[in-house]
Design a protein around this motif. Structure first.
Motif, PDB file in Angstrom:
ATOM      1  N   UNK A 185      21.754  32.464  15.864  1.00 45.80           N
ATOM      2  CA  UNK A 185      20.623  33.196  15.291  1.00 45.80           C
ATOM      3  C   UNK A 185      20.730  33.323  13.776  1.00 45.80           C
ATOM      4  N   UNK A 186      21.868  32.867  13.216  1.00 45.38           N
ATOM      5  CA  UNK A 186      22.044  32.858  11.761  1.00 45.38           C
ATOM      6  C   UNK A 186      22.589  31.502  11.347  1.00 45.38           C
ATOM      7  N   UNK A 187      22.393  31.161  10.089  1.00 49.75           N
ATOM      8  CA  UNK A 187      22.889  29.887   9.573  1.00 49.75           C
ATOM      9  C   UNK A 187      24.055  30.155   8.628  1.00 49.75           C
ATOM     10  N   UNK A 188      25.179  29.543   8.920  1.00 49.48           N
ATOM     11  CA  UNK A 188      26.333  29.569   8.022  1.00 49.48           C
ATOM     12  C   UNK A 188      26.646  28.116   7.702  1.00 49.48           C
ATOM     13  N   UNK A 189      26.188  27.667   6.562  1.00 49.21           N
ATOM     14  CA  UNK A 189      26.171  26.234   6.259  1.00 49.21           C
ATOM     15  C   UNK A 189      27.559  25.610   6.325  1.00 49.21           C
ATOM     16  N   UNK A 190      28.572  26.292   5.817  1.00 43.80           N
ATOM     17  CA  UNK A 190      29.894  25.683   5.740  1.00 43.80           C
ATOM     18  C   UNK A 190      30.600  25.542   7.082  1.00 43.80           C
ATOM     19  N   UNK A 191      30.227  26.361   8.064  1.00 45.22           N
ATOM     20  CA  UNK A 191      30.945  26.311   9.342  1.00 45.22           C
ATOM     21  C   UNK A 191      30.094  25.839  10.519  1.00 45.22           C
ATOM     22  N   UNK A 192      28.768  25.903  10.403  1.00 44.37           N
ATOM     23  CA  UNK A 192      27.912  25.414  11.486  1.00 44.37           C
ATOM     24  C   UNK A 192      27.898  23.881  11.500  1.00 44.37           C
ATOM     25  N   UNK A 193      27.655  23.328  12.679  1.00 44.34           N
ATOM     26  CA  UNK A 193      27.372  21.900  12.802  1.00 44.34           C
ATOM     27  C   UNK A 193      25.857  21.740  12.955  1.00 44.34           C
TER      28      UNK A 193
END
Length: 306
Positions: A185-193
């Motif tokens: 439900x949130x975007x974490x650019x450095x850790x999400x694929x």
């Protein structure tokens, strides 16, 4: 006749407070820098211990351990445990069933400090012990499950030292990946694929296509559980990392069966890297892409000009 006692004037008091404020402002960054330096040193020590364990494994088995293996994709980390004085954890694992089987719940929850970078403060769900260190799968878009992967640690790989024709000092072994936020439900650019487009073939195409993804769209997430229990060797949980894009870049999967899983860390401006000779060093995000990619393969015979 009474004499006046000496005292600070209001202006003098304000000046003293201002000076103290400036000193504190100057001191805090220095303290934070010192703390991060200590954390980075601990991270380096963790990787060096992993390097020792890998070499001890090689001495015993005559090959390096596979990147992921067995029923339900057990991780490379699980095979290193007896060689880093973690036999008590190793004995908790039931290798006859999948890594996420109920029989392995106790093992999943056992924290192995060597697998955790102290700079990454991200918490993962209760009962799941995380991981920040992953084996190198290579410098091409092929996932480790593919026979096209050219890194030291691939699916069911058992690479002997003699097959590292690039030389152990020129071959990446392990690096870091940030633990995921465990939320779609949130975007974490450095850790999400993220979901990249289909049809990409070369490393350059994959890197540029991943950078072009609209990260703000939740529908473009393909996973946020990197750093799942160290026991898991699945691709979704971050079974490895690749030298397709430089450190700190975003990570993407590309149908069918390709990926660019970048090394990332909580250290400012770079990541720690372990090479196959057991040496660990800090690699800045500004590292030459050609050098970074050359380190990613075990037998690519690339020229390395640093």
């Amino acid at each position: 006749m009474s004499q006046k006692r000496p005292a600070f004037t209001l202006v003098e008091l304000l000046v003293v407070i201002a000076i103290i404020g400036v000193l504190v402002a100057l001191l805090l960054p220095a303290v934070q820098f010192a703390r991060e330096a200590a954390r980075r040193m601990q991270c380096s020590n963790n990787l060096k211990q992993i390097g020792v364990a890998l070499h001890l494994y090689h001495d015993a088995m005559k090959t390096f351990p596979p990147g992921r293996w067995g029923v339900g994709r057990h991780s490379i980390n699980s095979l290193m445990l007896p060689f880093m004085e973690q036999e008590n954890v190793y004995r908790k694992i039931d290798f006859s069933v999948a890594s996420d089987h109920a029989n392995n719940l106790a093992a999943q929850a056992m924290v192995v400090p060597i697998f955790i970078c102290p700079s990454d403060k991200t918490a993962i769900p209760f009962g799941w012990a995380g991981n920040n260190y992953y084996g190198c799968e290579g410098n091409v878009l092929e996932k480790a499950a593919s026979t096209g992967a050219n890194g030291l640690f691939c699916n069911n790989s058992c690479v002997p030292m003699g097959e590292i024709s690039d030389g152990t000092s020129n071959t990446a072994c392990f690096s870091e990946r940030l633990k995921g936020d465990w939320s779609n439900s949130v975007v974490t650019i450095q850790s999400d694929n993220f979901k990249g487009p289909a049809g990409v073939i070369t490393a350059d195409e994959g890197m540029l296509a991943c950078r072009a993804v609209n990260y703000s769209l939740l529908s473009n997430q393909s996973g946020s559980n990197t750093g799942a229990p160290w026991l898991f060797g699945t691709v979704a949980a971050g079974g490895g990392y690749q030298h397709v894009a430089p450190p700190g870049d975003c990570s993407c999967t590309f149908p069918p069966g390709k990926s660019s899983l970048a090394a990332t860390s909580a250290h400012p401006n770079g990541v720690m890297l372990l090479k196959a000779d057991g040496s660990a060093s800090f690699v800045p995000k500004s590292v030459s892409l050609s050098v970074w990619r050359a380190w990613g393969s075990k037998d690519g015979n690339e020229a390395i000009n640093q």
